[in-house]
Design a protein around this motif. Structure first.
Motif, PDB file in Angstrom:
ATOM      1  N   GLY A 192      48.283  54.122  35.755  1.00 30.45           N
ATOM      2  CA  GLY A 192      49.067  53.645  36.944  1.00 30.45           C
ATOM      3  C   GLY A 192      50.385  53.083  36.572  1.00 30.45           C
ATOM      4  N   HIS A 251      38.530  44.811  37.688  1.00 28.96           N
ATOM      5  CA  HIS A 251      38.240  45.558  38.942  1.00 28.96           C
ATOM      6  C   HIS A 251      38.588  44.649  40.438  1.00 28.96           C
ATOM      7  CE1 HIS A 251      36.192  48.401  41.823  1.00 28.96           C
ATOM      8  NE2 HIS A 251      35.825  47.589  42.516  1.00 28.96           N
ATOM      9  N   ASN A 297      49.432  44.968  35.323  1.00 25.08           N
ATOM     10  CA  ASN A 297      48.740  44.102  34.577  1.00 25.08           C
ATOM     11  C   ASN A 297      48.921  44.222  32.923  1.00 25.08           C
ATOM     12  OD1 ASN A 297      46.288  42.252  36.186  1.00 25.08           O
ATOM     13  ND2 ASN A 297      46.619  44.440  37.202  1.00 25.08           N
TER      14      ASN A 297
HETATM   15  C1  GRF Z   1      44.534  46.576  39.652  1.00 28.06           C
HETATM   16  O1  GRF Z   1      44.332  46.182  41.074  1.00 28.06           O
HETATM   17  C2  GRF Z   1      43.085  46.679  38.857  1.00 28.06           C
HETATM   18  O2  GRF Z   1      42.085  45.905  39.421  1.00 28.06           O
HETATM   19  C3  GRF Z   1      42.485  48.071  39.168  1.00 28.06           C
HETATM   20  O3  GRF Z   1      43.810  48.831  39.269  1.00 28.06           O
HETATM   21  C4  GRF Z   1      45.053  48.181  39.629  1.00 28.06           C
HETATM   22  C5  GRF Z   1      46.016  48.370  38.572  1.00 28.06           C
HETATM   23  O4  GRF Z   1      47.257  47.723  38.924  1.00 28.06           O
HETATM   24  N1  GRF Z   1      41.757  48.431  38.365  1.00 28.06           N
HETATM   25  P1  GRF Z   1      48.473  47.902  37.840  1.00 28.06           P
HETATM   26  O5  GRF Z   1      48.563  49.032  37.553  1.00 28.06           O
HETATM   27  O6  GRF Z   1      48.119  46.908  36.726  1.00 28.06           O
HETATM   28  O7  GRF Z   1      49.751  47.180  38.555  1.00 28.06           O
END
Ligand code: GRF
Length: 183
Positions: free
Chosen positions: A10, A99, A14
């Protein structure tokens, strides 16, 4: 120097933090970002930072890229698929996931993104948080490396809680990866 690949489906906020964290590290470097979603913003965020970013449509292709880039360590950062056993076998103990809740609660198949926060709020929890864990063949069940908590406030919406959780992730994920690759 550990050669790190990030898998993201997505937005990749992160992934972006991890890329930046390791850009100046002696321990590891993010050298590849892979996505199962051709429209993932994560692909753009990585290539904007000079990290090769590839969409993959099947696991044979992903395995080929992991080999081509000599990957040692894998980070799942908002990656929504199960990792097949061929990859798990090759990267034993070298794959971590984040998670957005305190596992083992609010995990498992179908529990991702806003669905997690909605369930936490609906249950009236006073606290939520994040879990960083090793990856095995089942959703959200690998050994836990670290957890960090934050409050759930009475007037929280999915959006406000998601924002607080994201901030926690951005603060801690890179540091836990760094500790893990030092081991
Ligand atoms: C994060 O909240 C992570 O914990 C979950 O998906 C989200 C990803 O966010 N697994 P991003 O794509 O890093 O903005």
């Amino acid at each position: 120097m550990m050669r790190i690949a990030i898998f993201a489906s997505g937005s990749g906020s992160n992934a972006e933090r991890i890329i930046e964290h390791f850009a100046s590290s002696d321990l590891g470097r993010v050298v590849l970002l892979l996505s199962d979603n051709p429209n993932a913003r994560a692909l753009q965020r990585a290539s904007d930072r000079g990290v090769p970013a590839h969409f993959f449509s099947d696991w044979a292709e992903a395995m080929g890229l992991l080999q081509e880039y000599n990957i040692d360590y894998i980070v799942l950062a908002g990656f929504l698929r199960l990792v097949p056993s061929a990859v798990l076998d090759k990267f034993k103990e070298k794959i971590v996931n984040i998670h957005p809740a305190l596992l083992p609660a609010y995990g498992g198949k179908g529990m991702y993104g806003d669905r997690v926060h909605r369930a936490v709020i609906a249950a009236g929890e006073k606290q939520s948080g994040i879990t960083i864990h090793r990856v095995n063949a089942r959703y959200d069940e690998g050994d836990i490396l670290a957890q960090f908590t934050c409050p759930v406030l009475p007037d929280d919406t999915v959006e406000t809680l998601a924002e607080r959780i994201h901030a926690l992730e951005h603060t801690h994920f890179s540091e836990i990866i760094e500790k893990d690759i030092k081991l």
